[in-house]
Design an enzyme around this catalytic site. Sequence first.
Site, PDB file in Angstrom:
ATOM      1  N   ASP A   1      -0.467   5.207   1.112  1.00 39.01           N
ATOM      2  CA  ASP A   1      -0.511   5.929   2.274  1.00 39.01           C
ATOM      3  C   ASP A   1      -0.578   5.371   3.542  1.00 39.01           C
ATOM      4  OD1 ASP A   1      -0.540   8.566   1.072  1.00 39.01           O
ATOM      5  OD2 ASP A   1      -2.664   8.042   0.381  1.00 39.01           O
TER       6      ASP A   1
ATOM      7  N   ASP B   1       0.791  -1.207  -0.010  1.00 36.87           N
ATOM      8  CA  ASP B   1      -0.067  -0.164  -0.010  1.00 36.87           C
ATOM      9  C   ASP B   1       0.993   1.098   0.017  1.00 36.87           C
ATOM     10  OD1 ASP B   1      -2.266   1.505   0.376  1.00 36.87           O
ATOM     11  OD2 ASP B   1      -1.617   1.733   2.488  1.00 36.87           O
TER      12      ASP B   1
END
Length: 214
Positions: A13, A11
């Site tokens: 953020d 991922d």
Amino acid sequence: MILDVDAILFDIDGTLVDSTGAVERAWQAFTAAHGIDVDTLLSVSHGRRSADTIADFLPEPEREAAVAELDALELADLDDIVPLPAVAELLTSLPRSRWAAVTSGNRVLMERRLHAAGLPAPDVLVTAEDVAEGKPHPEGFLLAARRLGFAPERCLVIEDAPPGIAAGLAAGATVLGVATSHDRGSLTDATIVVGTLEEITVTVTSQGLRVSCG
């Protein structure tokens, strides 16, 4: 714990970059303009596509313009974007053919946040525009694994939020939860949970990647 995998799917953020301040400022401005309680929205937004979160709060005719409005707010604020601990060293050590990023954000914003944090954009970057279903649906991770040329079952997903953990597990991957934006108790569905990526070591082997945790 030692894991032998073909690739790592990150991922962005909360996993590669700390963008919490910028994200919250954008949502605060957005919710103030639309009369939405910011705390209620933030409680369900993390790890999801903006369009999916907005759909929970605004009627369908308003959503497309609202997504564009939020995109503009986020692109205008790249302050305080920094890499999370050990991320820069980890990405530098990985062959580009062995890692990808799967994000709920849009491509332009994610590339700019990575750049602001001084991190490289991967060759395989799956963004909100690339999928019909966002996290917790596994589509993004399945697509990233396919583009890298590996079976999802042979990939390690690294995520900081419950929707991403659910998506990784649904894709059939091993999932490492990193407690950067959520407490460990929120990440217990992950195969392994660490506090930061400082707690893992990745070694490139002749057959792939060996990940040591703890």
